[in-house]
Design an enzyme around this catalytic site. Sequence first.
Site, PDB file in Angstrom:
ATOM      1  N   ASP A  34       0.754  -0.910   0.280  1.00  0.00           N
ATOM      2  CA  ASP A  34       0.432  -0.145   0.154  1.00  0.00           C
ATOM      3  C   ASP A  34       0.929   0.877  -0.178  1.00  0.00           C
ATOM      4  OD1 ASP A  34      -3.305   0.129   0.721  1.00  0.00           O
ATOM      5  OD2 ASP A  34      -2.531   2.631   0.804  1.00  0.00           O
ATOM      6  N   THR A  38      -5.203   6.301  -0.001  1.00  0.00           N
ATOM      7  CA  THR A  38      -6.368   7.008   0.884  1.00  0.00           C
ATOM      8  C   THR A  38      -6.606   5.306   1.574  1.00  0.00           C
ATOM      9  OG1 THR A  38      -7.446   5.348  -0.644  1.00  0.00           O
ATOM     10  CG2 THR A  38      -7.022   7.064  -1.516  1.00  0.00           C
ATOM     11  N   ASP A  59       4.229   2.459  -3.493  1.00  0.00           N
ATOM     12  CA  ASP A  59       3.176   2.815  -5.356  1.00  0.00           C
ATOM     13  C   ASP A  59       3.338   1.692  -6.055  1.00  0.00           C
ATOM     14  OD1 ASP A  59       2.124   4.434  -6.863  1.00  0.00           O
ATOM     15  OD2 ASP A  59       2.186   5.751  -6.613  1.00  0.00           O
ATOM     16  N   TYR A 147     -11.322   6.824 -13.165  1.00  0.00           N
ATOM     17  CA  TYR A 147     -12.024   6.165 -12.135  1.00  0.00           C
ATOM     18  C   TYR A 147     -12.405   5.003 -13.528  1.00  0.00           C
ATOM     19  CZ  TYR A 147     -13.375   2.524  -8.675  1.00  0.00           C
ATOM     20  OH  TYR A 147     -14.152   1.122  -8.189  1.00  0.00           O
TER      21      TYR A 147
END
Length: 320
Positions: A34, A38, A59, A147
């Site tokens: 992670d 978020t 990342d 998205y």
Amino acid sequence: MSIQKALVTGAAGFLGSHLTDALLADGFEVIGVDNLSTGDYANLEHLRREPRFSLLERDITQPFDPGPVDTIFNFASPASPEDYHRLGVETLLVGSAGTIHTLDLARKYSANYLHASTSECYGDPEVHPQVETYWGNVNPVGPRSVYDEAKRFSEAAVTAYRRYYGVSTHLVRIFNTYGPRLQASDGRVISNLMTQALRGQPLTIYGEGAQTRSFCFVSDLIEGILRLARSSHHTPMNIGNDVEWTILECAKEVLTVTGAEVEIVFKPLPQDDPMRRRPDLTLARSILDWEPKVMLREGLQRSLKYFQTCVDAELPLPTP
Ligand code: UDP
């Protein structure tokens, strides 16, 4: 048999952390990844002393290699409309470069691969309920496109790695899911309404509240995903709950469960907000022998304590 190793991207997120718990309960060793854009360490706090769990702060838009793994669950992405509007380019990158990097790992290590796709692939659907064979109605340049199109690109990439490289892949199209660990401040309907009710504030409804969603409790979703990962089904599959609610009906359920006596206020409907959403679950029912069990009232009750803790944490400490 040697212990199976799973890689979970987005492990500090709402779904990633529940999936990690379920895999550990199944006997897996789990490597979580992670970048905390978020996600939240607090979702993994209870695993601090778990020897079968480790977390890499990475990342995935940059190539990385955690070593050999047996199975990969790609769950990294901002997911609430507020988050992906704020992190538009990051959302496009994680759903393109990030997906490719994790697929490269699956290819390298001959790992099973499951990608978290979404009902947003259907956009504002003209087919109702949504069947997996429907191609969708997505605005490629609207505010949700960062998205929706990233997730649609990911589906194409996952399919190509299967078609060209023989990677064993699975695609789950996730419908609105809620439960403990859903970010209380992510702007989604369940998190907003629950925290507003518990703070004694008015509930915000966008538009007239006539738009619909079908809400799945997190434990049902995770069970479906684990079954899909073990199956030999490789084309997209809807997982969710097929009981459809208008947003206004959902707000009334929140009032009942919280016992709050607050008013409902109406705000403008966001651009391209899908008017109707309900999964056709025929495929999941027949192939996975799976069924959503937790209905909205019970799911909200099971989430109440969590949202109450989030609201209490905002309160100033009493002066000694
Ligand atoms: N919504 C609402 N009030 C809120 C937050 C959301 O009426 O405080 C509506 C939103 O316009 C959408 C639905 O609830 O029609 C679900 O929104 P959410 O952000 O949870 O997820 P989406 O399904 O749109 O990705």
